[in-house]
Design an enzyme around this catalytic site. Structure first.
Site, PDB file in Angstrom:
ATOM      1  N   ASP A  29      11.286   0.517 -35.503  1.00 49.35           N
ATOM      2  CA  ASP A  29      11.672   0.371 -36.903  1.00 49.35           C
ATOM      3  C   ASP A  29      10.523   0.795 -37.810  1.00 49.35           C
ATOM      4  OD1 ASP A  29      13.295  -0.279 -39.030  1.00 49.35           O
ATOM      5  OD2 ASP A  29      12.818  -2.415 -38.983  1.00 49.35           O
ATOM      6  N   TRP A  34       7.477   4.452 -43.425  1.00 50.95           N
ATOM      7  CA  TRP A  34       6.243   5.188 -43.161  1.00 50.95           C
ATOM      8  C   TRP A  34       6.202   6.456 -44.007  1.00 50.95           C
ATOM      9  CZ3 TRP A  34       4.808   9.992 -41.542  1.00 50.95           C
ATOM     10  CH2 TRP A  34       3.507  10.147 -41.056  1.00 50.95           C
ATOM     11  N   HIS A  46      10.907  10.300 -39.134  1.00 55.03           N
ATOM     12  CA  HIS A  46      11.612  10.323 -37.848  1.00 55.03           C
ATOM     13  C   HIS A  46      10.903  11.242 -36.845  1.00 55.03           C
ATOM     14  CE1 HIS A  46      14.728   7.839 -39.423  1.00 55.03           C
ATOM     15  NE2 HIS A  46      15.219   8.752 -40.249  1.00 55.03           N
ATOM     16  N   LEU A 140       9.169   5.463 -13.825  1.00 53.98           N
ATOM     17  CA  LEU A 140       9.665   4.743 -14.992  1.00 53.98           C
ATOM     18  C   LEU A 140      11.131   5.075 -15.261  1.00 53.98           C
ATOM     19  CD1 LEU A 140       9.107   3.078 -17.662  1.00 53.98           C
ATOM     20  CD2 LEU A 140       8.623   5.304 -18.724  1.00 53.98           C
ATOM     21  N   GLU A 216      10.985 -12.575 -24.099  1.00 56.77           N
ATOM     22  CA  GLU A 216       9.935 -12.906 -25.054  1.00 56.77           C
ATOM     23  C   GLU A 216       9.946 -11.841 -26.145  1.00 56.77           C
ATOM     24  OE1 GLU A 216       7.892 -15.582 -24.999  1.00 56.77           O
ATOM     25  OE2 GLU A 216       8.860 -16.331 -23.169  1.00 56.77           O
TER      26      GLU A 216
END
Length: 254
Positions: A29, A34, A46, A140, A216
């Site tokens: 976000d 920015w 973006h 990953l 968390e």
């Protein structure tokens, strides 16, 4: 005076950190803010956000994170101006075309969750290609949530189960949490251990509501284009310093 060898050691030991999270999910976000702070068009925010995704993927690989989920485009993002939506789709196309080979070379598996049938054919084909090319990779798992909404995902899962019940393939009394989890887009992917949201906002925005029941959360003031490896590591260290109880007793108290 006691001998020097028996002097009291008053140094305070640093608390031991827990294990790394297997699965980190990120609500990216702050791209627009920015850009606005710098007098730049939102598209530039973006674009810089895509660079932050690249940095984060590299950091996740380096840390040995197994699964990284990024919230690329929400089901609610269709409410944005049409030109901004078009820009976001253009960035997705460019990211896949430019970065897919590098992701594949780094043994990254790409998975996509969200309402893919609602997307244009060219986008669907690109997402299919990314999954197909990388499906055998064992490093990953980069999960891209695109045109994704958590409540919508649960509705679709309920409909799948209802169709199975109607067809006599599923006993309603046999439906449990595992059955529902297996009907979600994220089936086969462990729930996130850690959810990070940037920009200072403190809400989940319809992101993985079922899967994050025991996650968390770390909320950061940084805007997403400023997110880097150091910020990522700091968020992970926050997670590692916490005592995860899952509704039970504290492990530290045992």
């Amino acid at each position: 005076m006691p001998p020097e060898s028996t002097a009291l050691n008053l140094a305070v030991a640093e608390p031991a950190l827990g294990p790394l999270p297997r699965h980190v999910a990120i609500i990216m976000d702050g791209n627009g803010r920015w850009a606005a702070k710098r007098g730049l068009p939102r598209l530039e925010g973006h674009r810089r956000g895509v660079e932050a995704v690249r940095r984060t993927v590299r950091a996740a690989i380096g840390l040995g994170i197994e699964h990284l989920t990024v919230y690329g485009f929400s089901a609610e993002n269709w409410r944005r101006p049409a030109d901004e939506v078009a820009d976001l789709f253009g960035l997705l196309k460019r990211f896949i075309r430019v970065d897919l080979a590098q992701l594949h070379a780094n043994n990254v598996r790409v998975s996509v969750i969200g309402d893919r049938p609602a997307l244009a054919e060219d986008i669907r084909l690109l997402l299919d290609e990314a999954e197909e090319i990388t499906c055998r990779n064992s490093g990953l798992n980069l999960v891209v949530a695109f045109n994704y909404g958590g409540r919508q995902e649960i509705v679709q899962a309920v409909r799948r189960l209802a169709r199975q019940v109607r067809a006599g393939e599923l006993d309603p009394e046999a439906i449990d949490m595992g059955t529902i989890a297996a009907a979600l887009d994220t089936r086969g992917i462990p729930d996130p251990d850690l959810v990070i949201r940037t920009s200072g906002e403190m809400r989940v925005s319809n992101f993985l509501p079922w899967q994050t029941a025991y996650s968390e959360f770390v909320f950061l003031p940084d805007l997403w284009p400023d997110f880097d490896e150091d910020t990522f590591r700091q968020a992970i260290d926050q997670f590692r310093g916490r005592d995860r109880r899952f509704g039970g007793r504290s492990a530290k108290a045992l």
